[in-house]
Structure formats: C-alpha cells, structure tokens
Design a protein around this motif. Structure first.
Motif, short mmCIF file in Angstrom:
data_model
loop_
_atom_site.label_atom_id
_atom_site.label_comp_id
_atom_site.label_asym_id
_atom_site.label_seq_id
_atom_site.Cartn_x
_atom_site.Cartn_y
_atom_site.Cartn_z
N LYS A 147 4.87 38.25 91.51
CA LYS A 147 4.64 36.96 92.16
C LYS A 147 4.87 36.97 93.66
CE LYS A 147 5.61 33.97 88.18
NZ LYS A 147 6.38 32.80 87.68
N ASN A 164 0.73 34.95 86.84
CA ASN A 164 1.50 33.95 86.09
C ASN A 164 1.10 34.07 84.62
OD1 ASN A 164 2.86 31.80 85.05
ND2 ASN A 164 2.10 30.30 86.53
N SER A 217 2.68 32.56 82.15
CA SER A 217 3.20 31.43 81.38
C SER A 217 2.07 30.84 80.55
CB SER A 217 3.79 30.38 82.32
OG SER A 217 2.81 29.94 83.24
N SER A 243 0.35 25.21 81.14
CA SER A 243 1.13 25.04 82.36
C SER A 243 0.38 25.59 83.56
CB SER A 243 2.47 25.76 82.21
OG SER A 243 3.19 25.74 83.41
N GLY A 244 -0.21 26.79 83.41
CA GLY A 244 -0.94 27.38 84.52
C GLY A 244 -2.14 26.54 84.93
N VAL A 259 -0.92 23.43 87.01
CA VAL A 259 -0.62 23.74 88.41
C VAL A 259 -1.91 23.99 89.18
CG1 VAL A 259 0.53 25.37 89.96
CG2 VAL A 259 1.68 24.62 87.88
N TYR A 274 9.09 21.84 89.63
CA TYR A 274 8.37 22.47 88.52
C TYR A 274 7.34 23.47 89.06
CZ TYR A 274 5.30 22.91 84.44
OH TYR A 274 4.54 23.41 83.40
N ILE A 275 6.59 23.06 90.08
CA ILE A 275 5.57 23.94 90.66
C ILE A 275 6.23 25.13 91.34
CG2 ILE A 275 3.68 24.07 92.32
CD1 ILE A 275 3.25 21.04 91.82
N ARG A 324 9.02 26.62 90.58
CA ARG A 324 9.47 27.60 89.59
C ARG A 324 8.29 28.32 88.92
NH1 ARG A 324 11.64 24.98 85.66
NH2 ARG A 324 11.68 22.86 86.48
N SER A 325 7.13 27.67 88.89
CA SER A 325 5.93 28.31 88.33
C SER A 325 5.39 29.40 89.26
CB SER A 325 4.83 27.27 88.10
OG SER A 325 5.23 26.31 87.16
N ASN A 343 11.01 20.70 81.50
CA ASN A 343 11.01 22.13 81.84
C ASN A 343 11.74 22.35 83.16
OD1 ASN A 343 9.16 23.81 79.93
ND2 ASN A 343 8.10 21.88 80.22
#
Length: 726
Positions: free
Chosen positions: A353, A436, A438, A442-443, A446, A629-630, A632-633, A726
């Motif tokens: 990342k 990512n 995940s 979720s992906g 975002v 949240y974003i 941490r993504s 989350n």
C-alpha cells in the motif's frame, strides 16, 4: 515470559579440565582464519558490576577474522568464582556474552565457561543480536520452508496443490496419498537435485529450518520407496555439500553459519564457494548460477540508510520510488531463479500500500506473484517494527495467472493453511496503485467516494507536507528550561527557537502545552547574516550560548546528510512558512485519523503530516468516522491496531467540496465547519486525559458531525452501517 536464548547457536557441557590449546585447535577446525596474536585477560574492576559475584575473570584466547571485509568471531574463556556452579551461572554467562558482543563489536563469540571446583566446562556459541535480525517464530519458519518445497514440487513434478497440501499438512487426516505414492521416486529425485539459496542468510535461521524440512520430506518418502540406506543423516549431508548456497552482506555471517552446521551435523562437508560474503545487489555473486528455490528474509532498511549505494541500484524498478531495501532484494531474487525456480520471501506488508512499494508493485504486474500471506495480525516480532507478509513467486508465472491471497496469524494452524482458504484474484487486479484485498464491497465503496470527490491534494492545492527532520534530535531538540537558558540575553537566538511537537503529542482537536523546542537554523541563514565575517567565528560570537550547546555534537552533526551549508544548520525547508502560520496537523502513526488545528507558530517532527491553512471544515471532516474508515482502507497497517499515515495517502482522501454545489450542501459544509470549531473549543477548555472518556458535550457534537458528513456524501443506510461498525 520465557527467556529468549535464540542467539545461542550451540551449547554443550562436558566433564574435564579446560585446555586452551585443545579449545583453539577445535576452533581452527570450525573456522578458517583463527589468529592468536592478540590476547588478554580481564578481572576485578574490569568485569561489569552486575557479574562480579559470578565471574572471576574472562580471557580472549583468539579470534576468527573473515578473509575479506569486516567482522569477527571472538574465542573466550569465562572463569567462574570459587563456589559458583555452572548451573547457577549459566544465565549470567549468557547475559554477559550478550553485552560483550556489541561492546567489543564482535559478530559472535565461542566461549568456554569453566568451573575449577566442579571440573566442568560449558561451551556456548552465540551470535550477536545485531547479526541475528528478526527472530522468526517456529511456525513462520516452518511455513516458509514448506511453502518453498511445495512450490518447487508443483513445478518440477507437476503435482497438484491439493496433493501437496495433503502430504505436508499433518492435520489433514483424510488424505488420499495415491499421487504421492505413484510419483515418490520422481519427487525424491527432484528434492535430491534441488539448488537452494538464502540471499540474506543473517543468523542462519531459515537455512537451519530448511535443512530439517527437506530431510523430513525425503525421509517421509521411505514408506513408498523403501528405507535401505535412505537415512536422515545422508539427506542432510548431501544437501549441505551439494545443494546449499547462501550469502550475506555481513562478512562474518557465512563463516558463522558454516561453523554452526559443522557443530550441529557431525562430519558434514561444506564448499567455501557456496558460502559467499558480499552485497548481493551490487557485487557479482552467483552470476553464473540459477537456483530452483530461494527462501529469505531480506534486510529492511529505509532509503536514506543505504544512500551511498543508491546510484548503483538505478536499474531496479524500486529505485524510482525511494523503496525500502527489501524491495530491491525481491527483484534481484527473481533474476536468480532457474526456469522452474520459485522464491518465498518474508517481507514487511507495507509494500502493498505504501508509495515506496509502487516500484515493486509495478514489477509484479509483469512478474505476478502466486501467493501472498498477510501476517498483519502477528504480534510484534523481536527485531521488527512492522507487520510482515510472505510472498511466493516463480521465474515463469503460473499459467492460470491468478494470485492467491490469505490472511493468517499465529493463532491459526499455519501448517494447515490450504489453497481452499485463499481468496483468488485475477492478475488484472495487480497495478502500480496500492493493493487492497479487503472485501470487494468495501473496496467498491471507497472507489465510488473517490470518483465523486476531489482528492485532498487538489482541495489543498498540494500544500501537504511532512514534519521537520533534523538528523540529530539530541542536539537540535531541547526542553523548555534549556531553551530559556540558551536564549537568555540573546534575542537573536530566541528567534531560532520554536515550539516543537512529536507525532505522539498530536491529539484530535488538541495540542498539549509545549515541552520541547526546536533549534531551527535553516540552510543559508549563516551566509545571509555573517556578511564577510568568518562563519564559525560569527556563529560563536553572535549565538554564544547556542554555539556552546551545539559544539558538544559537532562530530555527529557534521556527518549528517540532513544538514545545511554548515554543520549547525538544518537542511533546506521550502515550506518553513507553513509552520509559522495556521495549519492542520495529523500524527503519522495512529489507531484512527486524528487532526488538530494549530494557529500559532509551532514546528512538528517527521512523524506528522501538515496541511497549510486553518480550514475548520477540513479539520472536522478529517476527524470524522468516514475519513477514518477511508484512511484505514488506504493505509499500511502496523502493529497493535495502528496504521501509518503518509502524505501520499493523505493526498488521496476524497473531499466533498460543497461550496460549488447546491445550497443544502453548502449548509452541510457550514455545519461541519461549526462542529470543528466547537470541538476545538471543548477540548481546549477540557484537555483529554489518558483513558478518560470525552466530555458528553463533545460526544454529542461528534454524533451530529458524523451525521452531517454522511448526508454530505449521500451515504446509504447500508454504507453508514459499514463505516460505523468497522
């Protein structure tokens, strides 16, 4: 917690009087260049205070000096005090040797601990903690070795992954071994002829583990082939003699591993040309040889730490992005593989990342990995500051072009991790952008937000910076009392002292009272102010107290890369004015995104991100649940629930600029800005205390703030639930 004696390579107890000549003769059988020209004995006050009740004297008998490069192994005798038994003295002896190695710059010691009263001698062979590096748990070592053998057999013997999983996973009781039985001879021949290399062998943990794993794999085939002369000792001896190669940039490491192998496996033969010292990235090491399997834990080192050789690494994809050293090792390992070869490497998981990992991700577009196992949940390993990952790749990528991604921790039975548990991604998933893995939901969420918003880099007109790097905080950062002393009677010095905060000082909406000050003498300051006067003379005369303080650090300060025209100056900073005015500051290491608006003059260290300006809307938005949240993504996870915020990640956050849209959106933006101002006032009047709940008034304002942010971004109830939980 159990005592960590993982630095001990060999331990043996025998009865009899110690003979220095016999001891050195044995050392000459283990090491190629033993010298005895320098020897000494130390006792009394020259023994560290904590060991004087146990050790009466210690003596240097000789040393092994690698024929090339620096490094050494010391041979010692530790004599115990009368009445002290070896059993009671063993822990003190180990602790003494652990302290001896760094103080004497020794890479390893082979010590004889002697007790004249008991007529006993304890032999201890220990490596320096600096050489050992990361302490890899046995579960991960076993996984690395098993994964490597499975990869090799999958290609060389065309065995299915299911069959290999069954053979190597003892937990799978209902396993049909028909395929293994049918191809046992072919499998054994492949394992017998394998060429193996550890490209950063360090203390030899991986090498030792692989020898045992390979011998066990071949021994397990005896039930299909028949035992005969197929014993474990033979498998070990043949592998070390014919198939094992290793290298390390520490000159003593190959010699230490060679000696360890001779001690562990009696009578084993080694080939000096297989154990090579040098820098794999810039020296011509193993240039005429390709390997069937490379397993390694390459060194983790930030770009500035290997600056002297960077010009020699320009041919690597990672060179364009200031990558960590391990990224280069991955690329190099790929070039060393045979046609059927594969590599399994233990790396930080941040390359997936981070900005610096972009070159390695770009490299993998054309050389896709076959499997990634993210060990982000593994507790912090000794010697490692970041979570790790295991990555497997082949010289020739697999035909299916798929990447298998798995998450694991030490609570899992890593031995039983099978292909059925992996998430499968097509190679099209692999781009130079952050990876990512995940859940797709979720992906996609975002991605949608980023498409309909401005990136923070555009919203802030690119005014996103990191904090100040001095290169020598012990000299340039002082406490408040010392700052007052330095500036007393020297108004010109007072201007060079600024309030200074570290990342851990920065809290949501709050900055504590200043405790530290930065001595900020920017590049160009001396020449601009001194006119024609001699620079050192001018500095000492104009800033008398400050010059006296810094003089104690001149040697270290002069060696910095982060310096200006003179050793007392800091490097150039083109955004100094940002620290002088209003700015939003965020810590780089955090469990959740946290921001504070600082209007007065204040400087921050490099563990902070700084955004120019005093935008209350942006302040509140950054502290919202949605932005957290974003964050941490997009960010690299660290240990214990922490994440790393880099300016490159901060720049990607999607900002909904309501000013150019409808009246309701503009009102929402005003509501969010007002919440930011209110929360700043609340936390200014009621500073947060450790482990204490925020005031109820603040909690109510934050709930209203988050509701306004959800409306601004048009989130559905399902999306709000995803963010809130989350």
């Amino acid at each position: 917690m159990a005592e960590d004696n993982s630095s001990v390579i060999y331990r043996s107890l025998y009865r009899g009087d110690f003979d220095a000549g016999d001891f050195l003769k044995r050392m000459s059988e283990l090491f190629s260049n033993v010298v005895t020209s320098e020897s000494w004995i130390r006792s009394g006050q020259r023994i560290p205070a904590g060991f004087r009740d146990t050790i009466s004297s210690y003596r240097l008998l000789g040393r092994h000096l690698p024929r090339l490069g620096e490094g050494r192994v010391d041979f010692l005798q530790l004599k115990l005090k009368p009445g002290v038994s070896l059993e009671s003295a063993e822990k003190d002896s180990l602790d003494f040797l652990k302290g001896y190695m760094p103080s004497e710059h020794s890479d390893a010691v082979f010590a004889a601990v002697t007790s004249s009263a008991e007529g006993l001698c304890l032999l201890l062979f220990m490596r320096s903690p600096a050489l050992k590096g990361i302490t890899i748990p046995a579960e991960i070592l076993d996984f690395l070795c098993t994964e490597g053998i499975k990869n090799y057999l999958h290609k060389s013997c065309a065995l299915s992954r299911a069959a290999l999983d069954g053979y190597f996973s003892r937990g799978l009781v209902l396993f049909d071994d028909t395929v293994i039985a049918r191809d046992a001879v072919k499998i054994d021949a492949a394992l017998a002829s394998i060429s193996f290399c550890d490209v950063a062998a360090g203390g030899g943990e991986i090498v030792m583990a692989f020898i045992e794993k390979l011998a066990s794999a071949r021994e397990g085939l005896n039930k299909y082939i028949g035992a005969g002369d197929r014993d474990r000792e033979r498998f070990v001896r043949e592998f070390i003699r014919d198939s094992l190669y290793l290298t390390d940039c520490n000159a003593a490491a190959p010699d230490i591993i060679r000696a360890a192998l001779k001690l562990r496996y009696n009578g084993v033969e080694t080939d000096d040309e297989h154990f090579v010292w040098g820098s794999l990235l810039i020296d011509r090491i193993f240039v005429d040889r390709k390997f069937d399997l490379i397993i390694s834990n390459p060194p983790h080192m930030r770009g500035e730490q290997f600056f002297p050789i960077k010009e020699l690494l320009c041919g690597y994809s990672s060179a364009r992005f200031g990558a960590d050293l391990y990224c280069y090792y991955v690329e190099k390992a790929a070039s060393m593989l045979s046609e059927l070869g594969s590599a399994v490497m233990l790396l930080s998981n941040r390359w997936m990342k981070s900005k610096y990992g972009e070159g390695l991700r770009e490299f993998f577009i054309y050389n896709p990995p076959s499997k990634i196992v993210d060990l982000g949940s593994v507790p912090q390993l000794t010697g490692s500051a970041t979570p790790l990952s295991v990555i497997s790749f082949y010289r020739e990528p697999l035909r299916d072009g798929k990447l298998r991604y798995m998450e694991a921790d030490l609570s899992d039975n890593m031995e039983a991790l099978s292909e059925s548990e992996a998430k499968i991604f097509a190679k099209e998933k692999l781009t130079a952008s952050p990876w990512n893995f995940s859940a797709d939901e979720s992906g996609e969420f975002v991605r949608k937000l980023r498409e309909k918003s401005l990136p923070l880099s555009l919203y802030s007109d690119g005014k996103i910076y990191r904090g100040i790097l001095t290169g020598l905080n012990e000299a340039f950062v002082v406490d408040a009392e010392r700052a007052l002393e330095l500036s007393e009677g020297e108004p010109q010095t007072e201007k060079l002292l600024a309030p200074f905060y570290s990342g851990r000082d920065v809290k949501r909406y709050h900055l504590p009272p200043v405790k530290k000050y930065l001595i900020f003498i920017p590049k160009g300051y001396t020449d601009r102010m001194r006119r024609l006067e001699d620079a050192p003379q001018w500095f000492a005369g104009t800033h008398r107290r400050l010059a006296s303080h810094l003089a104690a650090y001149e040697g270290k300060a002069a060696k910095r890369r982060d310096r200006g025209d003179y050793w007392w100056e800091l490097r150039a900073c083109g955004y100094r004015d940002v620290f002088e005015g209003a700015k939003i500051v965020l810590p780089s290491i955090a469990k959740r995104l946290s921001a504070v608006l600082v209007k007065e003059r204040a400087y921050f260290n490099d563990k902070c991100c700084v955004i120019a300006g005093g935008d209350s809307f942006l302040l509140a938005l950054l502290n919202s649940r949605l932005m957290d949240y974003i964050f941490r993504s997009l960010s690299s996870p660290l240990l214990n629930g922490y994440y790393e915020l880099r300016p490159s990640v901060l720049a990607q956050l999607p900002i909904m600029d309501g000013a150019a849209e409808s009246q309701p959106r503009r009102r929402l933006k005003e509501e969010i800005a007002a919440a930011g101002e209110s929360l700043s006032r609340i936390f200014r009047d009621n500073p947060p205390r450790k482990y204490a709940k925020a005031p109820e008034e603040a909690a109510a304002v934050e709930r209203a703030l988050n509701r306004a942010v959800y409306r601004l971004y048009d989130l559905s109830p399902k999306e709000i639930n995803m963010v809130e939980n989350n």
